[in-house]
Scaffold this motif. Structure first.
Motif, PDB file in Angstrom:
ATOM      1  N   GLY A   1      45.016  88.911  20.585  1.00 31.35           N
ATOM      2  CA  GLY A   1      45.249  88.629  19.167  1.00 31.35           C
ATOM      3  C   GLY A   1      43.948  88.495  18.394  1.00 31.35           C
ATOM      4  N   VAL A   2      43.007  87.779  18.946  1.00 36.14           N
ATOM      5  CA  VAL A   2      41.708  87.613  18.294  1.00 36.14           C
ATOM      6  C   VAL A   2      41.000  88.957  18.163  1.00 36.14           C
ATOM      7  CG1 VAL A   2      39.397  86.615  18.587  1.00 36.14           C
ATOM      8  CG2 VAL A   2      41.417  85.191  18.923  1.00 36.14           C
TER       9      VAL A   2
ATOM     10  N   ASP B   1      39.121  93.352  14.701  1.00 37.03           N
ATOM     11  CA  ASP B   1      39.107  94.770  14.327  1.00 37.03           C
ATOM     12  C   ASP B   1      39.593  94.970  12.897  1.00 37.03           C
ATOM     13  OD1 ASP B   1      38.136  95.451  16.802  1.00 37.03           O
ATOM     14  OD2 ASP B   1      40.079  96.131  17.594  1.00 37.03           O
ATOM     15  N   TRP B   2      40.648  94.267  12.516  1.00 34.78           N
ATOM     16  CA  TRP B   2      41.197  94.384  11.160  1.00 34.78           C
ATOM     17  C   TRP B   2      40.182  93.904  10.126  1.00 34.78           C
ATOM     18  CZ3 TRP B   2      42.430  90.798   7.322  1.00 34.78           C
ATOM     19  CH2 TRP B   2      43.156  91.302   6.252  1.00 34.78           C
TER      20      TRP B   2
ATOM     21  N   ALA C   1      48.529  82.850  28.456  1.00 32.11           N
ATOM     22  CA  ALA C   1      48.287  82.428  27.069  1.00 32.11           C
ATOM     23  C   ALA C   1      46.881  82.811  26.623  1.00 32.11           C
ATOM     24  CB  ALA C   1      48.492  80.923  26.943  1.00 32.11           C
ATOM     25  N   ALA C   2      45.907  82.635  27.475  1.00 33.26           N
ATOM     26  CA  ALA C   2      44.523  82.990  27.132  1.00 33.26           C
ATOM     27  C   ALA C   2      44.396  84.495  26.894  1.00 33.26           C
ATOM     28  CB  ALA C   2      43.573  82.543  28.239  1.00 33.26           C
TER      29      ALA C   2
END
Length: 57
Positions: A21-22, A27-28, A14-15
């Motif tokens: 995801g972070v 980046d986005w 999960a980490a």
């Protein structure tokens, strides 16, 4: 395998998923900021060019 070991592995996975995801979101956001800065600079350059053309006329 013990129950505690399964939980530790699940937390690790999960980490990792959250970290990826972070990273993608960061980046986005940075890309959006860069696009905004480029657009602002282009607008400023066009405004300067238009003022220069108007003064020459």
């Amino acid at each position: 395998m013990s129950n505690k070991s399964k939980w530790i592995k699940a937390i690790g996975v999960a980490a990792t998923v959250i970290g990826v995801g972070v990273n993608l979101i960061t980046d986005w956001v940075n890309e959006q900021k860069m696009a905004e800065e480029v657009e602002e600079k282009v607008s400023e350059a066009l405004a300067r060019r238009d003022r220069g053309e108007a003064e020459e006329s």
